[in-house]
Design a protein around this motif. Structure first.
Motif, mmCIF file in Angstrom:
data_model
loop_
_atom_site.group_PDB
_atom_site.id
_atom_site.type_symbol
_atom_site.label_atom_id
_atom_site.label_comp_id
_atom_site.label_asym_id
_atom_site.label_seq_id
_atom_site.Cartn_x
_atom_site.Cartn_y
_atom_site.Cartn_z
ATOM 1 N N TRP A 9 0.821 -1.202 0.000
ATOM 2 C CA TRP A 9 0.000 0.000 0.000
ATOM 3 C C TRP A 9 0.864 1.265 0.000
ATOM 4 O O TRP A 9 0.560 2.234 -0.701
ATOM 5 N N MET A 13 0.851 4.003 -2.914
ATOM 6 C CA MET A 13 0.487 5.399 -2.663
ATOM 7 C C MET A 13 1.607 6.363 -3.083
ATOM 8 O O MET A 13 1.342 7.422 -3.651
ATOM 9 N N VAL A 14 2.843 5.988 -2.817
ATOM 10 C CA VAL A 14 3.973 6.829 -3.234
ATOM 11 C C VAL A 14 4.037 6.882 -4.755
ATOM 12 O O VAL A 14 4.261 7.954 -5.344
ATOM 13 N N SER A 15 3.824 5.762 -5.405
ATOM 14 C CA SER A 15 3.821 5.730 -6.870
ATOM 15 C C SER A 15 2.700 6.600 -7.430
ATOM 16 O O SER A 15 2.900 7.366 -8.375
ATOM 17 N N LEU A 16 1.524 6.502 -6.847
ATOM 18 C CA LEU A 16 0.394 7.320 -7.281
ATOM 19 C C LEU A 16 0.684 8.808 -7.073
ATOM 20 O O LEU A 16 0.377 9.634 -7.942
ATOM 21 N N LEU A 17 1.271 9.131 -5.954
ATOM 22 C CA LEU A 17 1.628 10.526 -5.679
ATOM 23 C C LEU A 17 2.611 11.053 -6.719
ATOM 24 O O LEU A 17 2.463 12.174 -7.210
ATOM 25 N N LEU A 18 3.607 10.269 -7.072
ATOM 26 C CA LEU A 18 4.580 10.686 -8.081
ATOM 27 C C LEU A 18 3.925 10.860 -9.450
ATOM 28 O O LEU A 18 4.226 11.813 -10.179
ATOM 29 N N VAL A 20 0.741 11.588 -10.074
ATOM 30 C CA VAL A 20 -0.105 12.788 -10.029
ATOM 31 C C VAL A 20 0.758 14.045 -10.085
ATOM 32 O O VAL A 20 0.426 15.007 -10.785
ATOM 33 N N ALA A 21 1.881 14.060 -9.391
ATOM 34 C CA ALA A 21 2.770 15.224 -9.409
ATOM 35 C C ALA A 21 3.328 15.458 -10.808
ATOM 36 O O ALA A 21 3.392 16.599 -11.275
ATOM 37 N N CYS A 22 3.720 14.409 -11.494
ATOM 38 C CA CYS A 22 4.250 14.546 -12.857
ATOM 39 C C CYS A 22 3.183 15.050 -13.814
ATOM 40 O O CYS A 22 3.456 15.927 -14.649
ATOM 41 N N CYS A 24 0.546 16.860 -13.055
ATOM 42 C CA CYS A 24 0.293 18.266 -12.722
ATOM 43 C C CYS A 24 1.380 19.169 -13.286
ATOM 44 O O CYS A 24 1.101 20.247 -13.810
#
Length: 69
Positions: A9, A13-18, A20-22, A24
């Motif tokens: 998990w 979550m860290v992968s998803l955050l990265l 989304v940041a890319c 954006c």
């Protein structure tokens, strides 16, 4: 067993955050290109007006010097 689930998990979550940041960042770069072009045009017009003002000010000074005693 539960430790591996939490680890998955956290990695997810860290992968998803990265991701989304890319996305954006790419969206931001895509949308600001037109504003950067407008800004450079505005700066060019402003410097041209300043140069014209300086030229006319210099002409006025020359006229004053020519007619002053």
């Amino acid at each position: 067993m539960t430790q591996s689930i939490y680890t998955k998990w956290i990695i997810g979550m860290v992968s998803l955050l990265l991701i989304v940041a890319c996305v954006c960042f790419l969206w931001y770069r895509h949308t600001t290109v037109k504003y950067e072009k407008d800004l450079t045009k505005t700066v060019e017009v402003g410097t041209q007006k300043e140069n014209q003002k300086v030229k006319t000010d210099n002409k006025g000074d020359q006229v004053e010097k020519a007619f002053s005693p």
